[in-house]
Motif scaffolding. Structure first.
Motif, PDB file in Angstrom:
ATOM      1  N   LEU A  58     -11.364 -12.067   2.869  1.00 54.16           N
ATOM      2  CA  LEU A  58     -10.854 -11.807   1.702  1.00 54.16           C
ATOM      3  C   LEU A  58     -10.863 -10.489   1.219  1.00 54.16           C
ATOM      4  O   LEU A  58     -10.515  -9.860   0.400  1.00 54.16           O
ATOM      5  CB  LEU A  58     -11.506 -12.551   1.038  1.00 54.16           C
ATOM      6  CG  LEU A  58     -10.917 -14.329   0.638  1.00 54.16           C
ATOM      7  CD1 LEU A  58     -11.618 -15.081  -0.016  1.00 54.16           C
ATOM      8  CD2 LEU A  58      -8.971 -14.422   0.479  1.00 54.16           C
ATOM      9  N   THR A  59     -12.345  -9.888   1.410  1.00 55.43           N
ATOM     10  CA  THR A  59     -12.464  -8.468   1.386  1.00 55.43           C
ATOM     11  C   THR A  59     -11.975  -7.614   1.598  1.00 55.43           C
ATOM     12  O   THR A  59     -11.578  -6.635   1.642  1.00 55.43           O
ATOM     13  CB  THR A  59     -14.090  -8.806   1.164  1.00 55.43           C
ATOM     14  OG1 THR A  59     -15.336  -9.571   1.016  1.00 55.43           O
ATOM     15  CG2 THR A  59     -14.553  -7.021   0.664  1.00 55.43           C
ATOM     16  N   LEU A  60     -11.833  -7.249   2.880  1.00 56.59           N
ATOM     17  CA  LEU A  60     -11.338  -6.845   3.832  1.00 56.59           C
ATOM     18  C   LEU A  60      -9.119  -6.445   2.953  1.00 56.59           C
ATOM     19  O   LEU A  60      -9.003  -5.511   2.638  1.00 56.59           O
ATOM     20  CB  LEU A  60     -10.582  -7.106   4.990  1.00 56.59           C
ATOM     21  CG  LEU A  60     -12.205  -6.361   5.263  1.00 56.59           C
ATOM     22  CD1 LEU A  60     -11.607  -7.034   6.950  1.00 56.59           C
ATOM     23  CD2 LEU A  60     -12.813  -5.272   5.571  1.00 56.59           C
ATOM     24  N   GLY A  61      -8.628  -7.882   2.803  1.00 58.60           N
ATOM     25  CA  GLY A  61      -7.805  -7.991   1.743  1.00 58.60           C
ATOM     26  C   GLY A  61      -7.097  -7.338   0.933  1.00 58.60           C
ATOM     27  O   GLY A  61      -6.219  -6.548   0.183  1.00 58.60           O
ATOM     28  N   ALA A  62      -8.643  -7.149  -0.184  1.00 63.42           N
ATOM     29  CA  ALA A  62      -8.274  -7.049  -1.582  1.00 63.42           C
ATOM     30  C   ALA A  62      -8.410  -4.965  -1.071  1.00 63.42           C
ATOM     31  O   ALA A  62      -8.368  -4.842  -2.021  1.00 63.42           O
ATOM     32  CB  ALA A  62      -9.225  -7.293  -1.999  1.00 63.42           C
ATOM     33  N   GLY A  63      -9.237  -4.963  -0.624  1.00 64.69           N
ATOM     34  CA  GLY A  63      -9.254  -3.210  -0.299  1.00 64.69           C
ATOM     35  C   GLY A  63      -8.184  -2.684   0.338  1.00 64.69           C
ATOM     36  O   GLY A  63      -7.587  -1.930  -0.599  1.00 64.69           O
ATOM     37  N   ALA A  64      -7.900  -3.327   0.891  1.00 63.74           N
ATOM     38  CA  ALA A  64      -7.140  -2.867   1.791  1.00 63.74           C
ATOM     39  C   ALA A  64      -6.053  -3.134   0.365  1.00 63.74           C
ATOM     40  O   ALA A  64      -4.665  -2.210   0.466  1.00 63.74           O
ATOM     41  CB  ALA A  64      -5.920  -3.580   3.141  1.00 63.74           C
ATOM     42  N   THR A  65      -5.246  -3.947  -0.088  1.00 64.45           N
ATOM     43  CA  THR A  65      -4.362  -4.070  -1.211  1.00 64.45           C
ATOM     44  C   THR A  65      -4.789  -2.786  -1.826  1.00 64.45           C
ATOM     45  O   THR A  65      -3.797  -1.838  -2.901  1.00 64.45           O
ATOM     46  CB  THR A  65      -4.604  -5.170  -1.955  1.00 64.45           C
ATOM     47  OG1 THR A  65      -4.619  -6.529  -1.212  1.00 64.45           O
ATOM     48  CG2 THR A  65      -4.018  -5.744  -3.618  1.00 64.45           C
ATOM     49  N   VAL A  66      -6.083  -2.427  -2.332  1.00 64.71           N
ATOM     50  CA  VAL A  66      -6.487  -1.384  -3.571  1.00 64.71           C
ATOM     51  C   VAL A  66      -6.285  -0.287  -2.919  1.00 64.71           C
ATOM     52  O   VAL A  66      -4.957   0.749  -3.702  1.00 64.71           O
ATOM     53  CB  VAL A  66      -8.174  -1.688  -4.138  1.00 64.71           C
ATOM     54  CG1 VAL A  66      -7.905  -0.392  -4.804  1.00 64.71           C
ATOM     55  CG2 VAL A  66      -7.980  -2.705  -5.177  1.00 64.71           C
ATOM     56  N   LEU A  67      -6.552  -0.379  -1.992  1.00 65.59           N
ATOM     57  CA  LEU A  67      -5.760   1.061  -0.563  1.00 65.59           C
ATOM     58  C   LEU A  67      -4.502   1.311  -1.006  1.00 65.59           C
ATOM     59  O   LEU A  67      -4.476   2.631  -1.220  1.00 65.59           O
ATOM     60  CB  LEU A  67      -6.525   1.281   0.528  1.00 65.59           C
ATOM     61  CG  LEU A  67      -6.029   2.685   1.101  1.00 65.59           C
ATOM     62  CD1 LEU A  67      -7.378   3.972   0.575  1.00 65.59           C
ATOM     63  CD2 LEU A  67      -6.654   2.168   2.420  1.00 65.59           C
ATOM     64  N   GLY A  68      -3.432   0.358  -0.451  1.00 65.14           N
ATOM     65  CA  GLY A  68      -1.970   0.392  -0.677  1.00 65.14           C
ATOM     66  C   GLY A  68      -1.709   0.907  -2.366  1.00 65.14           C
ATOM     67  O   GLY A  68      -0.931   1.888  -2.019  1.00 65.14           O
ATOM     68  N   ILE A  69      -2.342   0.414  -3.352  1.00 63.42           N
ATOM     69  CA  ILE A  69      -1.797   0.779  -4.803  1.00 63.42           C
ATOM     70  C   ILE A  69      -2.042   1.929  -5.314  1.00 63.42           C
ATOM     71  O   ILE A  69      -1.020   2.912  -5.431  1.00 63.42           O
ATOM     72  CB  ILE A  69      -2.937  -0.349  -5.707  1.00 63.42           C
ATOM     73  CG1 ILE A  69      -1.690  -1.913  -5.287  1.00 63.42           C
ATOM     74  CG2 ILE A  69      -2.277   0.092  -7.238  1.00 63.42           C
ATOM     75  CD1 ILE A  69      -2.586  -2.889  -5.719  1.00 63.42           C
ATOM     76  N   ALA A  70      -3.529   2.611  -4.223  1.00 61.39           N
ATOM     77  CA  ALA A  70      -3.841   4.217  -4.165  1.00 61.39           C
ATOM     78  C   ALA A  70      -2.512   4.799  -3.896  1.00 61.39           C
ATOM     79  O   ALA A  70      -2.534   5.933  -4.427  1.00 61.39           O
ATOM     80  CB  ALA A  70      -5.209   3.801  -4.147  1.00 61.39           C
ATOM     81  N   ILE A  71      -2.516   4.480  -2.716  1.00 59.46           N
ATOM     82  CA  ILE A  71      -1.420   5.519  -2.138  1.00 59.46           C
ATOM     83  C   ILE A  71      -0.210   5.905  -2.643  1.00 59.46           C
ATOM     84  O   ILE A  71       0.420   6.200  -2.765  1.00 59.46           O
ATOM     85  CB  ILE A  71      -1.593   5.705  -0.669  1.00 59.46           C
ATOM     86  CG1 ILE A  71      -3.323   5.282   0.074  1.00 59.46           C
ATOM     87  CG2 ILE A  71      -0.733   6.059   0.103  1.00 59.46           C
ATOM     88  CD1 ILE A  71      -3.309   4.555   2.012  1.00 59.46           C
ATOM     89  N   ALA A  72      -0.093   4.382  -2.679  1.00 61.10           N
ATOM     90  CA  ALA A  72       1.243   3.853  -3.235  1.00 61.10           C
ATOM     91  C   ALA A  72       1.794   5.318  -5.007  1.00 61.10           C
ATOM     92  O   ALA A  72       2.704   5.643  -5.202  1.00 61.10           O
ATOM     93  CB  ALA A  72       2.240   2.581  -3.683  1.00 61.10           C
ATOM     94  N   THR A  73       0.450   5.003  -6.007  1.00 60.52           N
ATOM     95  CA  THR A  73       0.735   5.601  -6.983  1.00 60.52           C
ATOM     96  C   THR A  73       0.146   6.750  -6.473  1.00 60.52           C
ATOM     97  O   THR A  73       1.317   8.109  -7.621  1.00 60.52           O
ATOM     98  CB  THR A  73      -0.878   5.790  -7.875  1.00 60.52           C
ATOM     99  OG1 THR A  73      -1.042   3.518  -8.399  1.00 60.52           O
ATOM    100  CG2 THR A  73      -0.755   6.124  -8.871  1.00 60.52           C
ATOM    101  N   LEU A  74      -0.544   7.147  -5.716  1.00 65.48           N
ATOM    102  CA  LEU A  74       0.026   9.290  -5.877  1.00 65.48           C
ATOM    103  C   LEU A  74       1.332   9.470  -4.764  1.00 65.48           C
ATOM    104  O   LEU A  74       1.131  10.233  -5.659  1.00 65.48           O
ATOM    105  CB  LEU A  74      -1.401   9.463  -4.736  1.00 65.48           C
ATOM    106  CG  LEU A  74      -2.843   9.367  -4.952  1.00 65.48           C
ATOM    107  CD1 LEU A  74      -4.132   9.161  -4.152  1.00 65.48           C
ATOM    108  CD2 LEU A  74      -3.344  10.047  -5.840  1.00 65.48           C
ATOM    109  N   GLU A  75       1.321   9.030  -4.128  1.00 64.69           N
ATOM    110  CA  GLU A  75       3.165   9.443  -4.076  1.00 64.69           C
ATOM    111  C   GLU A  75       3.730   9.212  -4.856  1.00 64.69           C
ATOM    112  O   GLU A  75       4.721   9.816  -5.047  1.00 64.69           O
ATOM    113  CB  GLU A  75       3.322   8.151  -2.642  1.00 64.69           C
ATOM    114  CG  GLU A  75       4.328   8.797  -1.721  1.00 64.69           C
ATOM    115  CD  GLU A  75       4.456  10.078  -0.777  1.00 64.69           C
ATOM    116  OE1 GLU A  75       5.548  10.556  -0.845  1.00 64.69           O
ATOM    117  OE2 GLU A  75       2.935  10.392  -0.829  1.00 64.69           O
TER     118      GLU A  75
END
Length: 87
Positions: A58-75
């Protein structure tokens, strides 16, 4: 060759199938695997391993989600800035 708007329309037509096929159903299989593996560990009296597996997943999944959102926002911001500069 398709122009950009034709490509976008083509992708949008496929969006419901892609969402259902990969997003929704993929989520069900991921959750069922997590639940099954945790239950197997609990049945084998491996409480520590079960907790570590469930919480780690759950922790790794949530972290990957946050990272994906951050990358998409920057892009998105980068692309928006490029489009604004081109006008």
């Amino acid at each position: 060759m398709l122009d950009a708007s034709a490509k976008a329309r083509s992708i949008l037509k496929l969006a419901p199938e892609l969402l259902l096929g990969t997003g929704l159903l993929g989520g069900f299989t991921t959750y069922s695997t997590l639940a099954t593996e945790t239950a197997v560990l609990l049945t084998a009296d491996q409480l520590g391993s079960a907790l570590a597996y469930a919480l780690g997943t759950l922790t790794l999944g949530a972290g990957a989600t946050v990272l994906g959102i951050a990358i998409a926002t920057l892009e998105h911001r980068r692309n928006t800035a490029k489009a604004g500069a081109a006008e």
